[in-house]
Design a protein around this motif. Structure first.
Motif, PDB file in Angstrom:
ATOM      1  N   GLY A 292       0.815  -1.209   0.000  1.00 24.22           N
ATOM      2  CA  GLY A 292       0.000   0.000   0.000  1.00 24.22           C
ATOM      3  C   GLY A 292       0.848   1.258   0.000  1.00 24.22           C
ATOM      4  O   GLY A 292       1.940   1.296  -0.556  1.00 24.22           O
ATOM      5  N   SER A 293       0.360   2.267   0.670  1.00 25.90           N
ATOM      6  CA  SER A 293       1.077   3.544   0.700  1.00 25.90           C
ATOM      7  C   SER A 293       2.124   3.584   1.806  1.00 25.90           C
ATOM      8  O   SER A 293       2.833   4.574   1.948  1.00 25.90           O
ATOM      9  N   SER A 294       2.245   2.496   2.567  1.00 28.81           N
ATOM     10  CA  SER A 294       3.203   2.476   3.670  1.00 28.81           C
ATOM     11  C   SER A 294       4.617   2.156   3.207  1.00 28.81           C
ATOM     12  O   SER A 294       5.548   2.179   4.009  1.00 28.81           O
ATOM     13  N   SER A 295       4.792   1.848   1.929  1.00 34.25           N
ATOM     14  CA  SER A 295       6.100   1.476   1.413  1.00 34.25           C
ATOM     15  C   SER A 295       6.355   2.095   0.047  1.00 34.25           C
ATOM     16  O   SER A 295       5.429   2.385  -0.699  1.00 34.25           O
ATOM     17  N   GLN A 296       7.626   2.254  -0.247  1.00 32.82           N
ATOM     18  CA  GLN A 296       8.056   2.700  -1.566  1.00 32.82           C
ATOM     19  C   GLN A 296       8.401   1.441  -2.355  1.00 32.82           C
ATOM     20  O   GLN A 296       9.292   0.688  -1.956  1.00 32.82           O
ATOM     21  N   ILE A 297       7.689   1.183  -3.445  1.00 30.98           N
ATOM     22  CA  ILE A 297       7.924  -0.008  -4.271  1.00 30.98           C
ATOM     23  C   ILE A 297       8.813   0.377  -5.449  1.00 30.98           C
ATOM     24  O   ILE A 297       8.504   1.308  -6.193  1.00 30.98           O
ATOM     25  N   ILE A 298       9.912  -0.352  -5.601  1.00 36.01           N
ATOM     26  CA  ILE A 298      10.834  -0.124  -6.713  1.00 36.01           C
ATOM     27  C   ILE A 298      10.995  -1.439  -7.455  1.00 36.01           C
ATOM     28  O   ILE A 298      11.347  -2.454  -6.853  1.00 36.01           O
ATOM     29  N   VAL A 299      10.709  -1.430  -8.750  1.00 34.66           N
ATOM     30  CA  VAL A 299      10.883  -2.632  -9.570  1.00 34.66           C
ATOM     31  C   VAL A 299      12.247  -2.545 -10.235  1.00 34.66           C
ATOM     32  O   VAL A 299      12.566  -1.562 -10.904  1.00 34.66           O
ATOM     33  N   ARG A 300      13.056  -3.580 -10.020  1.00 32.80           N
ATOM     34  CA  ARG A 300      14.408  -3.644 -10.582  1.00 32.80           C
ATOM     35  C   ARG A 300      14.423  -4.631 -11.747  1.00 32.80           C
ATOM     36  O   ARG A 300      14.089  -5.795 -11.586  1.00 32.80           O
ATOM     37  N   ASP A 301      14.819  -4.152 -12.921  1.00 27.46           N
ATOM     38  CA  ASP A 301      14.875  -4.966 -14.137  1.00 27.46           C
ATOM     39  C   ASP A 301      16.226  -5.665 -14.215  1.00 27.46           C
ATOM     40  O   ASP A 301      17.265  -5.017 -14.352  1.00 27.46           O
ATOM     41  N   MET A 302      16.213  -6.982 -14.137  1.00 23.98           N
ATOM     42  CA  MET A 302      17.448  -7.756 -14.142  1.00 23.98           C
ATOM     43  C   MET A 302      18.191  -7.703 -15.473  1.00 23.98           C
ATOM     44  O   MET A 302      19.303  -8.204 -15.571  1.00 23.98           O
ATOM     45  N   MET A 303      17.598  -7.089 -16.491  1.00 22.62           N
ATOM     46  CA  MET A 303      18.306  -6.931 -17.763  1.00 22.62           C
ATOM     47  C   MET A 303      19.297  -5.764 -17.704  1.00 22.62           C
ATOM     48  O   MET A 303      20.123  -5.610 -18.592  1.00 22.62           O
TER      49      MET A 303
END
Length: 78
Positions: A29-40
């Motif tokens: 939810g809004s309690s965390s900062q989500i960062i998607v890391r691209d393994m490429m």
């Protein structure tokens, strides 16, 4: 002080990776900062190696690697 947790999802773009990303966004939810890391990305690969990540999807919460066995098993509780 920023109290948001930093959640990094290391992904190769597969269906399971997308499922984990979606679940992380819902659960955190809004309690965390989500960062998607691209393994490429070579820089992301180096970071994954430093953390000991050898398979994806992988979730890192505040610098601690959490192996993903099943997407529905992700828990974002303190």
């Amino acid at each position: 002080m920023d109290s948001k947790r930093k959640v990094e999802v290391f992904s190769a773009g597969c269906a399971l990776c997308h499922e984990v990303i979606d679940l992380a966004r819902v659960e955190a939810g809004s309690s965390s900062q989500i960062i998607v890391r691209d393994m490429m990305d070579a820089r992301v690969l180096r970071r994954a190696e430093q953390l000991g990540i050898r398979s994806v999807p992988a979730v890192v919460i505040d610098g601690s690697w959490r192996p993903v066995v099943r997407a529905e098993a992700l828990i974002f509780r303190s």
